[in-house]
Write a protein that holds these residues in place. Structure first.
Motif, PDB file in Angstrom:
ATOM      1  N   ILE A   1       0.861  -1.182   0.000  1.00 54.13           N
ATOM      2  CA  ILE A   1       0.000   0.000   0.000  1.00 54.13           C
ATOM      3  C   ILE A   1       0.900   1.236   0.000  1.00 54.13           C
ATOM      4  O   ILE A   1       2.117   1.128   0.140  1.00 54.13           O
ATOM      5  N   GLU A   2       0.306   2.396  -0.175  1.00 55.03           N
ATOM      6  CA  GLU A   2       1.089   3.628  -0.321  1.00 55.03           C
ATOM      7  C   GLU A   2       1.752   4.054   0.985  1.00 55.03           C
ATOM      8  O   GLU A   2       2.855   4.592   0.978  1.00 55.03           O
ATOM      9  N   ALA A   3       1.069   3.847   2.099  1.00 56.30           N
ATOM     10  CA  ALA A   3       1.588   4.291   3.399  1.00 56.30           C
ATOM     11  C   ALA A   3       1.122   3.327   4.479  1.00 56.30           C
ATOM     12  O   ALA A   3       0.039   2.730   4.362  1.00 56.30           O
ATOM     13  N   VAL A   4       1.922   3.172   5.516  1.00 52.54           N
ATOM     14  CA  VAL A   4       1.527   2.333   6.646  1.00 52.54           C
ATOM     15  C   VAL A   4       0.151   2.787   7.133  1.00 52.54           C
ATOM     16  O   VAL A   4      -0.097   3.982   7.324  1.00 52.54           O
ATOM     17  N   THR A   5      -0.744   1.818   7.337  1.00 53.47           N
ATOM     18  CA  THR A   5      -2.120   2.145   7.699  1.00 53.47           C
ATOM     19  C   THR A   5      -2.581   1.273   8.860  1.00 53.47           C
ATOM     20  O   THR A   5      -2.385   0.056   8.849  1.00 53.47           O
ATOM     21  N   HIS A   6      -3.196   1.914   9.849  1.00 54.92           N
ATOM     22  CA  HIS A   6      -3.775   1.242  11.017  1.00 54.92           C
ATOM     23  C   HIS A   6      -5.282   1.177  10.789  1.00 54.92           C
ATOM     24  O   HIS A   6      -5.960   2.208  10.753  1.00 54.92           O
ATOM     25  N   TYR A   7      -5.817  -0.038  10.605  1.00 56.18           N
ATOM     26  CA  TYR A   7      -7.229  -0.219  10.298  1.00 56.18           C
ATOM     27  C   TYR A   7      -8.068  -0.497  11.539  1.00 56.18           C
ATOM     28  O   TYR A   7      -9.248  -0.804  11.417  1.00 56.18           O
ATOM     29  N   GLY A   8      -7.475  -0.418  12.711  1.00 58.49           N
ATOM     30  CA  GLY A   8      -8.198  -0.693  13.949  1.00 58.49           C
ATOM     31  C   GLY A   8      -7.944  -2.103  14.431  1.00 58.49           C
ATOM     32  O   GLY A   8      -7.539  -2.311  15.577  1.00 58.49           O
TER      33      GLY A   8
ATOM     34  N   GLU B   1       3.198   0.155  20.552  1.00 59.73           N
ATOM     35  CA  GLU B   1       3.134   0.228  22.017  1.00 59.73           C
ATOM     36  C   GLU B   1       1.671   0.316  22.429  1.00 59.73           C
ATOM     37  O   GLU B   1       0.971   1.253  22.023  1.00 59.73           O
ATOM     38  N   ASP B   2       1.200  -0.646  23.218  1.00 58.34           N
ATOM     39  CA  ASP B   2      -0.165  -0.619  23.753  1.00 58.34           C
ATOM     40  C   ASP B   2      -1.213  -0.419  22.662  1.00 58.34           C
ATOM     41  O   ASP B   2      -2.184   0.337  22.844  1.00 58.34           O
ATOM     42  N   GLY B   3      -1.036  -1.104  21.534  1.00 52.76           N
ATOM     43  CA  GLY B   3      -2.003  -1.018  20.457  1.00 52.76           C
ATOM     44  C   GLY B   3      -1.879   0.214  19.585  1.00 52.76           C
ATOM     45  O   GLY B   3      -2.589   0.342  18.585  1.00 52.76           O
ATOM     46  N   ARG B   4      -1.012   1.134  19.939  1.00 52.73           N
ATOM     47  CA  ARG B   4      -0.772   2.326  19.131  1.00 52.73           C
ATOM     48  C   ARG B   4       0.445   2.085  18.232  1.00 52.73           C
ATOM     49  O   ARG B   4       1.329   1.312  18.568  1.00 52.73           O
ATOM     50  N   ALA B   5       0.466   2.770  17.097  1.00 53.38           N
ATOM     51  CA  ALA B   5       1.540   2.564  16.131  1.00 53.38           C
ATOM     52  C   ALA B   5       2.104   3.901  15.678  1.00 53.38           C
ATOM     53  O   ALA B   5       1.366   4.868  15.474  1.00 53.38           O
ATOM     54  N   TRP B   6       3.421   3.918  15.508  1.00 52.66           N
ATOM     55  CA  TRP B   6       4.112   5.088  14.990  1.00 52.66           C
ATOM     56  C   TRP B   6       5.024   4.665  13.843  1.00 52.66           C
ATOM     57  O   TRP B   6       5.717   3.645  13.935  1.00 52.66           O
TER      58      TRP B   6
ATOM     59  N   LEU C   1       8.448   5.271  11.929  1.00 53.07           N
ATOM     60  CA  LEU C   1       9.743   5.852  12.245  1.00 53.07           C
ATOM     61  C   LEU C   1      10.272   6.556  11.004  1.00 53.07           C
ATOM     62  O   LEU C   1      10.593   5.922   9.996  1.00 53.07           O
ATOM     63  N   ALA C   2      10.334   7.879  11.076  1.00 55.93           N
ATOM     64  CA  ALA C   2      10.811   8.692   9.966  1.00 55.93           C
ATOM     65  C   ALA C   2      12.126   9.350  10.366  1.00 55.93           C
ATOM     66  O   ALA C   2      12.576   9.231  11.516  1.00 55.93           O
ATOM     67  N   GLY C   3      12.737  10.040   9.420  1.00 58.27           N
ATOM     68  CA  GLY C   3      14.008  10.692   9.710  1.00 58.27           C
ATOM     69  C   GLY C   3      13.922  11.692  10.836  1.00 58.27           C
ATOM     70  O   GLY C   3      14.876  11.891  11.592  1.00 58.27           O
ATOM     71  N   GLU C   4      12.749  12.324  10.977  1.00 57.91           N
ATOM     72  CA  GLU C   4      12.567  13.333  12.021  1.00 57.91           C
ATOM     73  C   GLU C   4      12.041  12.751  13.324  1.00 57.91           C
ATOM     74  O   GLU C   4      11.766  13.489  14.271  1.00 57.91           O
ATOM     75  N   GLY C   5      11.869  11.436  13.386  1.00 60.24           N
ATOM     76  CA  GLY C   5      11.390  10.799  14.604  1.00 60.24           C
ATOM     77  C   GLY C   5      10.092  10.027  14.377  1.00 60.24           C
ATOM     78  O   GLY C   5       9.849   9.543  13.275  1.00 60.24           O
ATOM     79  N   ARG C   6       9.254   9.953  15.396  1.00 60.00           N
ATOM     80  CA  ARG C   6       8.005   9.188  15.308  1.00 60.00           C
ATOM     81  C   ARG C   6       6.872  10.018  14.715  1.00 60.00           C
ATOM     82  O   ARG C   6       6.698  11.179  15.056  1.00 60.00           O
ATOM     83  N   LEU C   7       6.081   9.346  13.868  1.00 57.85           N
ATOM     84  CA  LEU C   7       4.852   9.924  13.347  1.00 57.85           C
ATOM     85  C   LEU C   7       3.725   8.964  13.679  1.00 57.85           C
ATOM     86  O   LEU C   7       3.694   7.837  13.177  1.00 57.85           O
ATOM     87  N   GLU C   8       2.794   9.387  14.544  1.00 59.09           N
ATOM     88  CA  GLU C   8       1.741   8.464  14.961  1.00 59.09           C
ATOM     89  C   GLU C   8       0.807   8.135  13.796  1.00 59.09           C
ATOM     90  O   GLU C   8       0.497   8.979  12.960  1.00 59.09           O
ATOM     91  N   ILE C   9       0.375   6.857  13.765  1.00 61.16           N
ATOM     92  CA  ILE C   9      -0.559   6.380  12.743  1.00 61.16           C
ATOM     93  C   ILE C   9      -1.881   6.101  13.442  1.00 61.16           C
ATOM     94  O   ILE C   9      -2.076   5.032  14.030  1.00 61.16           O
ATOM     95  N   PRO C  10      -2.817   7.031  13.404  1.00 59.33           N
ATOM     96  CA  PRO C  10      -4.094   6.821  14.108  1.00 59.33           C
ATOM     97  C   PRO C  10      -4.942   5.783  13.399  1.00 59.33           C
ATOM     98  O   PRO C  10      -4.925   5.679  12.166  1.00 59.33           O
ATOM     99  N   PRO C  11      -5.698   4.985  14.138  1.00 58.01           N
ATOM    100  CA  PRO C  11      -6.581   4.006  13.508  1.00 58.01           C
ATOM    101  C   PRO C  11      -7.649   4.696  12.650  1.00 58.01           C
ATOM    102  O   PRO C  11      -8.157   5.754  13.004  1.00 58.01           O
ATOM    103  N   LEU C  12      -7.996   4.040  11.546  1.00 57.08           N
ATOM    104  CA  LEU C  12      -9.049   4.578  10.681  1.00 57.08           C
ATOM    105  C   LEU C  12     -10.419   4.398  11.305  1.00 57.08           C
ATOM    106  O   LEU C  12     -11.351   5.109  10.974  1.00 57.08           O
ATOM    107  N   ARG C  13     -10.562   3.400  12.192  1.00 57.49           N
ATOM    108  CA  ARG C  13     -11.849   3.165  12.838  1.00 57.49           C
ATOM    109  C   ARG C  13     -11.620   2.568  14.212  1.00 57.49           C
ATOM    110  O   ARG C  13     -10.555   2.160  14.541  1.00 57.49           O
TER     111      ARG C  13
END
Length: 246
Positions: A199-206, A227-232, A234-246
């Motif tokens: 896919i184009e980008a890492v995706t959290h579907y819930g 961590e605890d069901g949450r996902a980030w 890892l980019a050059g500038e650090g963590r970018l959180e991936i919020p669930p779509l649902r």
């Protein structure tokens, strides 16, 4: 628990080394240098240095890195070919073979010095390959686990058969499944972290997180931290959180 994961590598050692560097930087920032790193499978095919990827992972594990390396469908196709050139992975359509141009096996063989795979008989290629592939690489492929579970998260290459207990899952599904898993929105009892379907980008579907962003097709190799069901990411500038779509 903090767990890192790397998507489908597909023979790109340079991208794998860069992903490991991003993980090392995050480990250093949070003071957790021993957190596990899960490689989601499809180590080989399509990219230029499958041999280098396997050697890098073997050496890292031998040096004590807390690396979990899972088997993908492309890794199994390579493993089956090494055992017998007549082997046909049940996940493949009947007219295809691992060395077919669109599957990338020829690129893996080239990384071991086995050239012109598409112009020779399978038995000739197999004989040359046996001489070229170190036994420790073949053993590494044979011994790869097909899933790993920790802290309420299941890491697996392709996904799971919904509604089937993990212990009863078929290996073919864990390595090949797509629509039946991807289109299922139910809670699987654990967060499923997988690759296999680019896919184009890492995706959290819930209920699942897809981390295959198409390194085998010239795109990025993604690394994430869970961590605890949450996902980030890892980019050059650090963590970018991936919020669930649902």
């Amino acid at each position: 628990m903090r767990i890192y994961a790397v998507g489908d590598v597909h023979g790109h050692l340079d991208k794998l080394a860069a992903a490991h560097q991003r993980i090392a930087a995050d480990r250093e920032r949070v003071g957790d240098t021993g957190a596990p790193v899960v490689h989601i499978g499809d180590l080989v095919d399509r990219g230029p240095d499958s041999r280098g990827v396997i050697e890098h992972l073997i050496r890292g594990q031998e040096a004590g890195e807390n690396w979990v390396v899972l088997k993908g469908n492309h890794d199994r196709m390579f493993e089956l070919f090494l055992a017998d050139p007549d082997n046909h992975d049940p996940g493949l359509r009947a007219h295809l073979h691992w060395v077919s141009p669109n599957l990338g096996g020829a690129a893996t063989l080239a990384s071991y010095g086995v050239e012109a795979a598409g112009e020779r008989t399978l038995f000739d290629i197999h004989e040359t390959t046996h001489a070229a592939v170190p036994e420790r690489h073949a053993a590494f492929l044979r011994d790869l686990p097909i899933y790993w579970v920790a802290d309420g998260v299941v890491f697996v290459h392709a996904g799971i058969r919904p509604g089937v207990p993990l212990a009863e899952q078929a290996e073919d599904d864990l390595l090949w499944i797509r629509d039946e898993f991807l289109n299922d929105t139910r809670d699987h009892g654990a967060l499923i972290v997988h690759g296999h379907t680019p896919i184009e980008a890492v995706t959290h579907y819930g209920n699942r997180v897809n981390i295959d962003t198409g390194a085998g097709y010239g795109r990025a190799l993604s690394a994430v931290v869970i961590e605890d069901g949450r996902a980030w990411l890892l980019a050059g500038e650090g963590r970018l959180e991936i919020p669930p779509l649902r």
